[in-house]
Design an enzyme around this catalytic site. Structure first.
Site, PDB file in Angstrom:
ATOM      1  N   LYS A  44      12.079  -7.005   1.217  1.00  0.00           N
ATOM      2  CA  LYS A  44      10.746  -6.509   0.882  1.00  0.00           C
ATOM      3  C   LYS A  44      10.876  -5.043   0.460  1.00  0.00           C
ATOM      4  O   LYS A  44      11.719  -4.324   0.991  1.00  0.00           O
ATOM      5  CB  LYS A  44       9.863  -6.614   2.132  1.00  0.00           C
ATOM      6  CG  LYS A  44       8.507  -5.908   2.073  1.00  0.00           C
ATOM      7  CD  LYS A  44       7.513  -6.686   1.256  1.00  0.00           C
ATOM      8  CE  LYS A  44       6.196  -5.925   1.059  1.00  0.00           C
ATOM      9  NZ  LYS A  44       5.423  -6.480  -0.058  1.00  0.00           N
ATOM     10  N   GLY A  45      10.039  -4.615  -0.471  1.00  0.00           N
ATOM     11  CA  GLY A  45      10.058  -3.231  -0.935  1.00  0.00           C
ATOM     12  C   GLY A  45       9.998  -2.239   0.215  1.00  0.00           C
ATOM     13  O   GLY A  45       9.199  -2.405   1.133  1.00  0.00           O
ATOM     14  N   GLY A  71       0.073  -4.684  -1.214  1.00  0.00           N
ATOM     15  CA  GLY A  71       0.067  -3.226  -1.358  1.00  0.00           C
ATOM     16  C   GLY A  71       1.306  -2.593  -0.753  1.00  0.00           C
ATOM     17  O   GLY A  71       1.272  -1.446  -0.297  1.00  0.00           O
ATOM     18  N   ASN A 127      11.596  -1.265  -7.810  1.00  0.00           N
ATOM     19  CA  ASN A 127      10.328  -1.892  -8.188  1.00  0.00           C
ATOM     20  C   ASN A 127       9.425  -0.877  -8.869  1.00  0.00           C
ATOM     21  O   ASN A 127       8.767  -0.074  -8.217  1.00  0.00           O
ATOM     22  CB  ASN A 127       9.636  -2.443  -6.935  1.00  0.00           C
ATOM     23  CG  ASN A 127       8.298  -3.069  -7.255  1.00  0.00           C
ATOM     24  OD1 ASN A 127       7.952  -3.261  -8.423  1.00  0.00           O
ATOM     25  ND2 ASN A 127       7.538  -3.382  -6.222  1.00  0.00           N
ATOM     26  N   CYS A 130       5.029  -2.918  -9.293  1.00  0.00           N
ATOM     27  CA  CYS A 130       4.061  -3.547  -8.407  1.00  0.00           C
ATOM     28  C   CYS A 130       2.653  -3.180  -8.837  1.00  0.00           C
ATOM     29  O   CYS A 130       2.311  -2.013  -8.936  1.00  0.00           O
ATOM     30  CB  CYS A 130       4.269  -3.128  -6.965  1.00  0.00           C
ATOM     31  SG  CYS A 130       2.979  -3.793  -5.915  1.00  0.00           S
ATOM     32  N   THR A 193       4.786  -9.697 -10.613  1.00  0.00           N
ATOM     33  CA  THR A 193       3.565 -10.510 -10.733  1.00  0.00           C
ATOM     34  C   THR A 193       2.672 -10.059 -11.900  1.00  0.00           C
ATOM     35  O   THR A 193       2.701  -8.918 -12.320  1.00  0.00           O
ATOM     36  CB  THR A 193       2.758 -10.436  -9.427  1.00  0.00           C
ATOM     37  OG1 THR A 193       2.540  -9.061  -9.106  1.00  0.00           O
ATOM     38  CG2 THR A 193       3.515 -11.093  -8.291  1.00  0.00           C
ATOM     39  N   GLY A 243      10.070 -15.852 -11.220  1.00  0.00           N
ATOM     40  CA  GLY A 243       8.708 -16.146 -11.646  1.00  0.00           C
ATOM     41  C   GLY A 243       8.482 -17.633 -11.588  1.00  0.00           C
ATOM     42  O   GLY A 243       8.875 -18.366 -12.494  1.00  0.00           O
ATOM     43  N   THR A 266       7.448 -17.277  -4.286  1.00  0.00           N
ATOM     44  CA  THR A 266       6.324 -18.029  -3.750  1.00  0.00           C
ATOM     45  C   THR A 266       6.713 -19.415  -3.217  1.00  0.00           C
ATOM     46  O   THR A 266       6.123 -19.891  -2.247  1.00  0.00           O
ATOM     47  CB  THR A 266       5.246 -18.152  -4.844  1.00  0.00           C
ATOM     48  OG1 THR A 266       4.912 -16.819  -5.271  1.00  0.00           O
ATOM     49  CG2 THR A 266       3.989 -18.829  -4.356  1.00  0.00           C
TER      50      THR A 266
HETATM   51  C1  LIG Z   1       3.484 -11.849  -1.134  1.00  0.00           C
HETATM   52  C2  LIG Z   1       4.336 -11.210  -2.173  1.00  0.00           C
HETATM   53  C3  LIG Z   1       4.891  -9.947  -1.948  1.00  0.00           C
HETATM   54  C4  LIG Z   1       5.685  -9.341  -2.899  1.00  0.00           C
HETATM   55  N1  LIG Z   1       6.241  -8.110  -2.648  1.00  0.00           N
HETATM   56  C5  LIG Z   1       7.088  -7.543  -3.543  1.00  0.00           C
HETATM   57  C6  LIG Z   1       7.756  -6.313  -3.269  1.00  0.00           C
HETATM   58  O1  LIG Z   1       7.641  -5.746  -2.197  1.00  0.00           O
HETATM   59  N2  LIG Z   1       8.575  -5.768  -4.225  1.00  0.00           N
HETATM   60  C7  LIG Z   1       8.757  -6.399  -5.440  1.00  0.00           C
HETATM   61  O2  LIG Z   1       9.485  -5.873  -6.286  1.00  0.00           O
HETATM   62  N3  LIG Z   1       8.155  -7.581  -5.721  1.00  0.00           N
HETATM   63  C8  LIG Z   1       7.335  -8.161  -4.798  1.00  0.00           C
HETATM   64  N4  LIG Z   1       6.736  -9.393  -5.093  1.00  0.00           N
HETATM   65  C9  LIG Z   1       7.012 -10.047  -6.368  1.00  0.00           C
HETATM   66  C10 LIG Z   1       8.108 -11.112  -6.219  1.00  0.00           C
HETATM   67  O3  LIG Z   1       9.317 -10.523  -5.820  1.00  0.00           O
HETATM   68  C11 LIG Z   1       8.334 -11.876  -7.548  1.00  0.00           C
HETATM   69  O4  LIG Z   1       8.703 -10.943  -8.548  1.00  0.00           O
HETATM   70  C12 LIG Z   1       7.108 -12.624  -8.013  1.00  0.00           C
HETATM   71  O5  LIG Z   1       6.405 -13.136  -6.909  1.00  0.00           O
HETATM   72  C13 LIG Z   1       7.406 -13.746  -8.979  1.00  0.00           C
HETATM   73  O6  LIG Z   1       8.224 -14.734  -8.409  1.00  0.00           O
HETATM   74  P1  LIG Z   1       7.626 -16.096  -7.740  1.00  0.00           P
HETATM   75  O7  LIG Z   1       6.670 -16.675  -8.705  1.00  0.00           O
HETATM   76  O8  LIG Z   1       8.826 -16.938  -7.467  1.00  0.00           O
HETATM   77  O9  LIG Z   1       6.942 -15.670  -6.474  1.00  0.00           O
HETATM   78  C14 LIG Z   1       5.938 -10.002  -4.129  1.00  0.00           C
HETATM   79  C15 LIG Z   1       5.387 -11.268  -4.357  1.00  0.00           C
HETATM   80  C16 LIG Z   1       4.614 -11.885  -3.398  1.00  0.00           C
HETATM   81  C17 LIG Z   1       4.052 -13.244  -3.679  1.00  0.00           C
END
Ligand SMILES: Cc1cc2nc3c(=O)[nH]c(=O)nc-3n(C[C@H](O)[C@H](O)[C@H](O)COP(=O)(O)O)c2cc1C
Ligand SMILES: Cc1cc2nc3c(=O)[nH]c(=O)nc-3n(C[C@H](O)[C@H](O)[C@H](O)COP(=O)(O)OP(=O)(O)OC[C@H]3O[C@@H](n4cnc5c(N)ncnc54)[C@H](O)[C@@H]3O)c2cc1C
Ligand SMILES: Cc1cc2nc3c(=O)[nH]c(=O)nc-3n(C[C@H](O)[C@H](O)[C@H](O)COP(=O)(O)OP(=O)(O)OC[C@H]3O[C@@H](n4cnc5c(N)ncnc54)[C@H](O)[C@@H]3O)c2cc1C
Ligand SMILES: Cc1cc2nc3c(=O)[nH]c(=O)nc-3n(C[C@H](O)[C@H](O)[C@H](O)COP(=O)(O)O)c2cc1C
Ligand code: FES
Ligand code: FES
Lengths: 302, 254, 302, 254
Positions: A44-45, A71, A127, A130, A193, A243, A266
């Protein structure tokens, strides 16, 4: 059969990582998957100091996906090193990629400096994309000059290879990929995202306290594949693709489009063993197709 | 231990208008304690996120968990249509559950907060007073507390049964005291119960609710506000799915 | 109960239109819905001359959505006027919005001029955002200067009010909306499709002959709602909202976010009566909520 | 008239490895002619687009349509799991169908192109020769042509039954002639049959396939290349779903 891939000199036993923010630092999912079998754990970030994150609700469901507006809540880099990195000590086979966030270049650099001598950190994912941080975050990732500059600054401080994580909320992802490459990035990862919104029609109000949230899940997969493909034909640094990957087909698709490794986000939420299920599916595919080396399929669809 | 599996529906029963009781055969039963919940997944593949539903009864003999839920949206509508023999994916048991404490306990449930109190009332060793609030005379589950609790007190919004008012009104009217209070229900109710507990100097546990994604503590989607900096998060946030859903009323902002 | 909405002086009996390109000129769907009950029929994009479009496959299925790469096949404005506009003569209660495409400003203008005196045409929707046309199309829609200029040029020629249809494949939709407004647009419509890609992992090739396609359907809805919301707080011209609307809830959501009218696209493909089903659902919602005038909910969630 | 409705499964039967026969009760039956198809929708809500499947038999008495399909992906896998009593959404009948012509007809089906030939063979007034190509001895449906056709000729890729080779090899070997040929199957087969027809001066209808979205002619997703500028499109494209799927072999590029 070889599943090893190498990014910026770091060898991953297989191309499967989980996506930052969806897996904590692996602790919670270690009940379901043997972290040692993953290519990498992407944390996690983490910021220089603890971040509170956004008010709740932080989660909304959308068709074939979800919105989140966490956030970037995190306990800060100090606790992260003492607790999370220590926890990851026991999983030597998986590499550790630390996702770094900040409100300003200085904050990124503070984290990068603090991590410089941590042996357990194999790679840094920066990152800059975000969508839930007003002060910085997405602004960096949407301006090529800012991308290049932050990359250069971080690269100057980092002792580990750096991966710049790009935002899909841009007109031309190729421009951002080039900017990261120009700034000295060792690799890029995408997509973060897509900014979305959900309104509750009965209450006539936003579902998320933050109004907007980042969309992830299968719904965004075709956009992610397109962007990975576009970047693969633009830059020569490796790409970590993500993604909406939820099946081995999705993962293979991403690699055929040009990703050297893939992250699963996800999908973990509705299938806690998604990462290893996907890895197994990929291996069966390789066997069935007589693919000896996973590297042989990277970017071959052109 | 958490189990992700396709559970088999053993029975489905309508308890009241829009309120259903679902019995599921699942290995999660082995590890379940009162106050925990399970994540139930939709069979509709365009809906990815789980619906967290509290455990209402644990039947180790039959390896079944019972949940009681109110139909509020598409997910719960789908669950209400499940029939014996159908299967549904679940993940659980999740969360911490209620600690079993005290010689004399009050369990307080409001509306769809009543169900988790049933297994708790059964498992509590001391004497139990059950206080339950409903909208009207559709007193689902209330009868099932008769064996589990020494006293059963009902409050209804419309005054059709028992005390005319809230559970807090009922507690006041009956001047209830105990060593410990356990409460589940809408936030204003929890706030009222916590206030009552504070005034009477009774320890009070509340079960919280928040929108979830992972359900296992990884995504930080489901936090509630903590009064103090939390050990895990290092900010004033606690994860409802992992650190909760049960908290001391004094730990969290209500 | 009033369901009438007005955009640029044109009064629509209700806010329900179908989205350009998903409904032909209404002929095919007139077997399923009484076109006279729609707010408007929005026609498939029409150019100055017939366009062949892209090779097939033009369609790919993705989770909760689809990709299309029709490439704006159309019979040209002459045939369109003689056949399609004539067909629409019989549906006087529904307005007619003609979607216009072109490779260059000149081509747009040729179509706009040809339509100037067609009485059956109530409004023009200028598609500057189709991702499947290499020569022009998306390039216009991704550059604010180009958006403003093409808007100004078209507006100078048009006898009917013009709606500029914006592409979601941009960093900041607000900038594009402002450019359209500055150029004199009477309204904007959004979103067009998001560029996506699908690869067949067994054949190791693109599913679409065109490689990329435009993504539509429920998967894009949260992005569309966010963009409509952003534009509504930025420009003062009305917005026609679309993108993944398949239920009355989706339509209401779009209006709460700021759309004066909504278009239904992909949903027609799996529910041929989607437009009128949604209209009915909206009316029931109004009744249930005691909403006397649909205009009272436009943009009220802020 | 096209009908969009939830059809009821009357029977499901496995005909060969991966090939299933599904009988659906639907009002679309009333309007169906051979060579038309129906769109079948998935019950999985993340899959929006229909699967076009040709009509294999029309039973007006029972108000049922029969389709025969091969499992190739997730949609057809789902359809193969349907059981009597289940329901499935359909839209149909779609497309133009085969014109019933000639004193002497040859119906040619290759693989999963065989099914639409059955109803056609039944409805043709003149004498019918059925030529069917299969991969191997899994000759699904072939036996059902015995009543409908005067002659039944089989070709198999592996030579296990009938002519070792393609349907065109079989036609050549049997020096078949007729007033009209109707063909459905993979494109290379259609090309071969069209070539054979051209050489023999026989009128030939082919049934085409393309990825579809609307199925009703509105989206222009499913076009095939036409030899001449088409009346509707005003370019050299014809819509398979609306102008087809049946075309004269001389109208379209094969
Ligand atoms: C709940 C949640 C928290 C996330 N937190 C971060 C984060 O802290 N740092 C980051 O670079 N991306 C974060 N992401 C983005 C994911 O790493 C990823 O780029 C994005 O969800 C697309 O992949 P997915 O469709 O497989 O989830 C987060 C995504 C989700 C759903
Ligand atoms: C720990 C916990 C225990 C719960 N126990 C019960 C119970 O025993 N009985 C019962 O009837 N309900 C219970 N709930 C509430 C229940 O989770 C929601 O009513 C349910 O998720 C609604 O799903 P839906 O698809 O019908 O509604 P929709 O509104 O269509 O759901 C959309 C999304 O929002 C989420 N959501 C909606 N309402 C809630 C809510 N109140 N809490 C959390 N997520 C929500 C859904 O999970 C889904 O992801 C509990 C919630 C939590 C957090
Ligand atoms: C007019 C027509 C008649 C047909 N008749 C029959 C029949 O009688 N029996 C039979 O077995 N098959 C028939 N097909 C092919 C059948 O439509 C596909 O095999 C089926 O759509 C595959 O769906 P899936 O979900 O299993 O595969 P997937 O590959 O998972 O499908 C993904 C998407 O591609 C589309 N698609 C995949 N293959 C085809 C194809 N060959 N043609 C059109 N769309 C496709 C699907 O509809 C879906 O939208 C016909 C096709 C057409 C166009
Ligand atoms: C098959 C297809 C064809 C389309 N053709 C056009 C077009 O000609 N002109 C245009 O402006 N938009 C076109 N669009 C975009 C739609 O009008 C609409 O903006 C988009 O599909 C999002 O709405 P939806 O999700 O409801 O489909 C097309 C979309 C589809 C799916
Ligand atoms: S739901 Fe993910 S941390 Fe609680
Ligand atoms: S599928 Fe839409 S025109 Fe044929």
């Amino acid at each position: 059969m070889n599943t090893k891939v190498t990014i910026a000199g770091v060898e991953f036993q297989n191309p499967i990582m989980e996506a930052s923010g969806t897996f904590g630092s692996g602790m919670e999912y270690s009940e379901f998957v043997d972290l040692n079998k993953l290519g990498a754990v992407v944390t996690k970030g983490v910021a220089n100091v603890p971040w509170l994150g956004n008010p709740t609700p932080r989660i909304a469901e959308v068709k074939s996906g979800m919105l989140n507006a966490i956030g970037l809540q995190n306990p800060g880099v100090e606790v992260f090193c003492e607790r999370d990195l220590k926890f990851l000590e026991q999983y030597k086979d998986a590499k550790v990629v630390v996702n770094v966030c900040g409100h300003s270049a200085e904050e990124y650099i503070e984290v990068v400096d603090r991590l410089a001598d941590e042996k357990r950190v194999d790679m840094l994912e920066i990152n800059i994309s975000c969508p839930n941080v007003k002060e910085g975050g997405i602004a960096f990732g949407q301006d090529p000059k800012a991308v290049e500059e932050i990359t250069r600054l971080v690269k100057a401080h980092a002792k580990q290879p750096i991966v710049m994580k790009l935002s899909p909320n841009v007109t031309d992802i190729k421009v951002m990929a080039k900017a990261a490459e120009a700034g000295g990035a060792d690799a890029i990862s995408l997509i973060n995202t897509l900014t979305g919104m959900k309104i509750d029609v009965e209450r006539q109000s936003f579902v998320l306290a933050n109004k907007t949230g980042g969309m992830s899940g299968p719904a965004v997969h075709p956009i992610a594949v397109r962007m990975v493909y576009e970047c693969a034909s633009t830059v020569s640094i490796p790409i970590i693709g993500m993604g909406g990957i939820s099946t081995w087909e999705d993962a293979i698709e991403m690699m055929l489009a040009g990703a050297t490794a893939v992250s699963i986000g996800t999908a973990n939420f509705y299938n806690p063993t998604a990462t290893l299920d996907i890895l197994n599916g990929m291996k069966e595919y390789m066997e069935r197709k007589g693919i000896e080396d996973i590297n042989d399929i990277i970017g071959i669809v052109k | 231990m958490k189990v992700k599996e396709r559970a088999t529906v053993v029975a489905q029963k309508k308890l009241a208008e829009g309120v259903f009781s679902l019995e599921l055969e699942t290995n999660a039963t082995k590890y379940a304690v009162p106050g925990q919940f399970i994540n139930i997944f939709s069979n509709d593949k365009s809906k990815l996120l789980p619906r967290p539903i509290s455990i209402c009864e644990i039947n180790e003999l039959n390896n079944t968990l019972r949940v009681v839920f109110r139909v509020v949206g598409e997910g719960t509508t789908e669950f209400s249509e499940l029939q014996a023999g159908d299967t549904v994916e679940i993940l659980g048991p999740l969360g911490n559950g209620f600690p079993l404490e005290g010689e004399k306990a009050i369990v307080v449930g409001g509306g769809i907060g009543v169900p988790p109190m049933l297994e708790l009332a059964k498992q509590l060793k001391g004497s139990v007073t059950a206080v339950m609030g409903y909208r009207n005379d559709d007193l689902f589950l209330a009868d099932e507390f008769i064996d589990a609790a020494a006293d059963v007190i009902i409050a209804t919004d419309d005054g059709s049964v028992g005390v005319h008012g809230t559970v807090v009104d009922a507690m006041k009217e009956n001047e209830l005291t105990a060593d410990v209070i356990y409460a589940c229900g809408p936030k204003p109710m929890l706030r009222g119960v916590a206030q009552y507990a504070l005034e009477k100097g009774i320890k009070c546990y509340v079960s919280m609710e928040e929108r979830m994604a992972c359900g296992v503590g990884a995504c930080l989607g489901c936090v509630c506000q903590a009064k103090e900096v939390d050990d895990h998060s290092h900010v004033k946030n606690k994860r409802v799915c992992k650190d909760g859903p049960v908290f001391l009323s004094t730990e969290v902002e209500l």
